[in-house]
Design an enzyme around this catalytic site. Structure first.
Site, PDB file in Angstrom:
ATOM      1  N   LYS A 189       0.864  -1.189   0.000  1.00  0.00           N
ATOM      2  CA  LYS A 189       0.000   0.000   0.000  1.00  0.00           C
ATOM      3  C   LYS A 189       0.889   1.224   0.000  1.00  0.00           C
ATOM      4  O   LYS A 189       2.037   1.164   0.451  1.00  0.00           O
ATOM      5  CB  LYS A 189      -0.869   0.009   1.253  1.00  0.00           C
ATOM      6  CG  LYS A 189      -2.056   0.938   1.167  1.00  0.00           C
ATOM      7  CD  LYS A 189      -3.175   0.265   0.426  1.00  0.00           C
ATOM      8  CE  LYS A 189      -4.479   1.010   0.548  1.00  0.00           C
ATOM      9  NZ  LYS A 189      -5.601   0.116   0.210  1.00  0.00           N
TER      10      LYS A 189
HETATM   11  N1  GLU Z   1      -7.327   0.101  -3.273  1.00  0.00           N
HETATM   12  C1  GLU Z   1      -8.060  -1.096  -3.521  1.00  0.00           C
HETATM   13  C2  GLU Z   1      -8.080  -1.969  -2.284  1.00  0.00           C
HETATM   14  O1  GLU Z   1      -7.888  -1.505  -1.204  1.00  0.00           O
HETATM   15  C3  GLU Z   1      -7.609  -1.806  -4.776  1.00  0.00           C
HETATM   16  C4  GLU Z   1      -6.185  -2.261  -4.752  1.00  0.00           C
HETATM   17  C5  GLU Z   1      -5.720  -2.810  -6.087  1.00  0.00           C
HETATM   18  O2  GLU Z   1      -6.496  -2.870  -7.021  1.00  0.00           O
HETATM   19  O3  GLU Z   1      -4.546  -3.181  -6.143  1.00  0.00           O
HETATM   20  O4  GLU Z   1      -8.369  -3.135  -2.347  1.00  0.00           O
END
Ligand code: GLU
Length: 411
Positions: free
Chosen positions: A103
Site C-alpha cells: 500500500k
Molecule cells: N485500493 C483497492 C483496495 O484496497 C484496490 C487495490 C488494487 O487494485 O490493487 O483493495
C-alpha cells in the site's frame, strides 16, 4: 485503544494461533518486508514548490508481486499505510489471486490542488517510488482520492524512465491499458458478496434496506448496482452530510446531484440529516464505504442493521467489532467485501501482460466467480470452525500465505 496496524496484526495473530503456525514464520508474517518513505516535491502554479511525505509499504510477496492502492489524503501516515499493506496481503490471498500485499500514499489534501498541481504530484510520487515497484515486483492501483487519470499519469511517468509497460499499475483509463469493469469492480464485488449472504440465509432482496456511508467510487457503484437488482437504498452520505428516505432513493439521480453540487446533501426527495445520524438509520444492511475507523464504539451502539458490509478498508475498530459481535451482527469483513477492486486489478494486469482487451461481460463473469468462491469459502470456514466471518476470512488468507512461505523455503 490500539493503532490501526496493531488491530490488523491482532486479527493476524489470532489466525496464526489457531493455525498453529511456527513462531519464526509468524514473526516473518507479522512485519512488512520493506517500507519506503519518500519526499514528494510539487512545483506550485503560483511559483515555488511544496514538499509532501509519501510512502510505499511492501508487506509480503510470498504469493506474488506486492499489490495495493495509493491514496492521497491528509491523514496518511506510515502506521496507516502499514495496516493497509497487511490487509492487502490477506485480501489477495483470500481472493486467491497471485499477488502479495502493499500500500502507499501521500499525506496531502488533493482538493486543495489544481489539476496541474495534482498531475505534478502524481508524477513526482511515481518518480520517487519507481525504483522499488514494477510489473513483476509491486503493482500499485487507485485508492482513496486517486483516479484512473492519476494512474494514467503515473504509468506514463514510469514509461519515461523504463519504457512503456501498462502492467506497472492498474486502474488506468481504458484508453491507456485499463480494463473494462475496473471502475465498478469494488462496488460490484461487494454486491456479489452481500447478495451471496442474503441468498444463503433465504432472505428477500426487496426486503433489504441499505444505508451507505461514503458516496465515492465504491459506495456509488454499490448503490446503483444493488438498486438495479431490487435492493432499497434508504440513506447515503459523504463528507458534507447525509440524506435519508425510508421509501428509497434513486442512486443514479443522487450521483448526478453530487456531480452538479459537489455533495449528496440537498437532494430533492430526501431529508438531509447529519453525517453522524446515518449510523442510526433504520436499515438491514449498513455499509461503511468511506474511510478507516468510521465505526468506533459509540457508532457501533447506534447501528440497527443485522449485516455490515465493509466496503472500506478497516472501517470497524476492534472495540466496535466486539460490541457488534455481542449483538449478533454479521460483519462481511473488509478483506472479503472490498476484494472486488483488486480482483479486477488482477484481470487488468493479466490483460496488459498478454496485450489483450477483454469484454466487460468476460471481466464481470470472472469477478463473479472470484467473489462467489471467496464468499462461499468464508461462510463454510466460519461454520466449520464456529468462527466469525472476519476470523474465517483471516484463517483462509493467513493459511494461504503461510503455505506459500513454507513452499518457497527460508534459505
Ligand atoms: N485500493 C483497492 C483496495 O484496497 C484496490 C487495490 C488494487 O487494485 O490493487 O483493495
Amino acid at each position: 485503544m490500539s493503532s490501526a496496524f496493531e488491530a490488523v496484526t491482532g486479527s493476524f495473530e489470532a489466525a496464526a494461533e489457531r493455525l498453529n503456525l511456527e513462531l519464526s514464520l509468524r514473526e516473518a508474517m507479522a512485519t512488512p518486508t520493506r517500507e519506503v518513505t519518500v519526499q514528494v516535491r510539487v512545483p506550485m502554479d503560483g511559483g515555488g514548490f511544496k514538499v509532501y511525505k509519501g510512502y510505499r509499504v511492501q508487506y509480503n510477496n510470498a504469493r506474488g508481486p506486492y499489490k495495493g492502492g495509493l491514496r492521497f489524503h491528509p491523514n496518511v501516515s506510515l502506521d496507516e499505510i502499514r495496516c493497509f499493506a497487511a490487509l492487502m496481503t490477506w485480501k489477495t490471498a483470500l481472493m486467491n489471486i497471485p499477488f502479495g500485499g502493499g500500500k502507499g500514499g501521500v499525506q496531502v489534501d488533493p482538493k486543495l490542488l489544481s489539476e496541474a498541481e495534482l498531475e505534478r504530484l502524481s508524477r513526482s510520487f511515481m518518480r520517487a517510488i519507481a525504483e522499488v515497484i514494477g510489473p513483476t515486483v509491486d503493482v500499485p492501483a487507485p485508492d482513496v482520492n486517486t483516479t484512473p487519470q492519476i494512474m494514467g499519469w503515473m504509468a506514463d511517468e514510469y514509461a519515461r524512465r523504463y519504457g512503456p509497460n501498462p502492467a506497472v499499475i492498474t486502474g488506468k483509463p481504458i484508453a491507456f491499458g485499463g480494463s473494462l469493469g475496473r471502475d465498478s469492480a469494488t462496488g460490484r464485488g461487494a454486491l456479489f458478496c452481500v447478495d451471496h449472504l442474503v441468498r444463503a440465509r433465504g432472505l428477500k432482496r426487496n426486503e433489504q434496506t441499505l444505508a451507505i456511508d461514503g458516496y465515492g467510487n465504491a459506495g456509488s457503484w454499490l448503490a446503483i448496482l444493488a438498486h438495479d437488482i431490487g435492493y432499497t437504498i434508504v440513506a447515503l452520505s459523504d463528507s458534507k452530510g447525509a440524506i435519508h428516505n425510508p421509501k428509497g432513493l434513486h442512486p443514479e439521480k443522487v450521483l448526478a446531484h453530487k456531480h452538479e453540487t459537489g455533495s449528496v446533501v440537498g437532494f430533492e426527495g430526501a431529508d438531509t440529516i447529519s453525517g453522524d445520524d446515518i449510523f442510526g438509520v433504520d436499515c438491514t444492511v449498513f455499509v461503511p464505504a468511506a474511510l478507516d475507523e468510521s465505526i468506533k464504539e459509540d457508532r457501533a451502539k447506534q447501528i440497527t442493521a443485522k449485516i455490515i458490509l465493509e466496503e472500506a478498508n478497516y472501517p470497524v475498530t476492534t472495540e466496535a467489532d466486539a460490541i457488534l459481535a455481542d449483538r449478533g451482527v454479521t460483519i462481511l469483513p473488509d478483506i472479503l467485501a472490498s476484494g472486488g477492486g483488486v480482483a479486477v486489478s488482477y484481470l487488468e494486469w493479466v490483460q496488459d501482460l498478454q496485450r489483450e482487451a477483454w469484454t466487460e461481460e468476460r471481466v464481470n463473469a470472472r469477478l463473479e466467480d472470484i467473489m462467489e468462491a471467496a464468499t462461499a469459502g468464508v461462510l463454510a470456514r466460519a461454520d466449520k470452525e464456529k468462527a466469525t466471518l472476519r476470523e474465517a476470512a483471516y484463517l483462509i488468507g493467513v493459511e494461504r500465505v503461510a503455505e506459500a512461505e513454507v513452499a518457497r523455503g527460508y534459505r
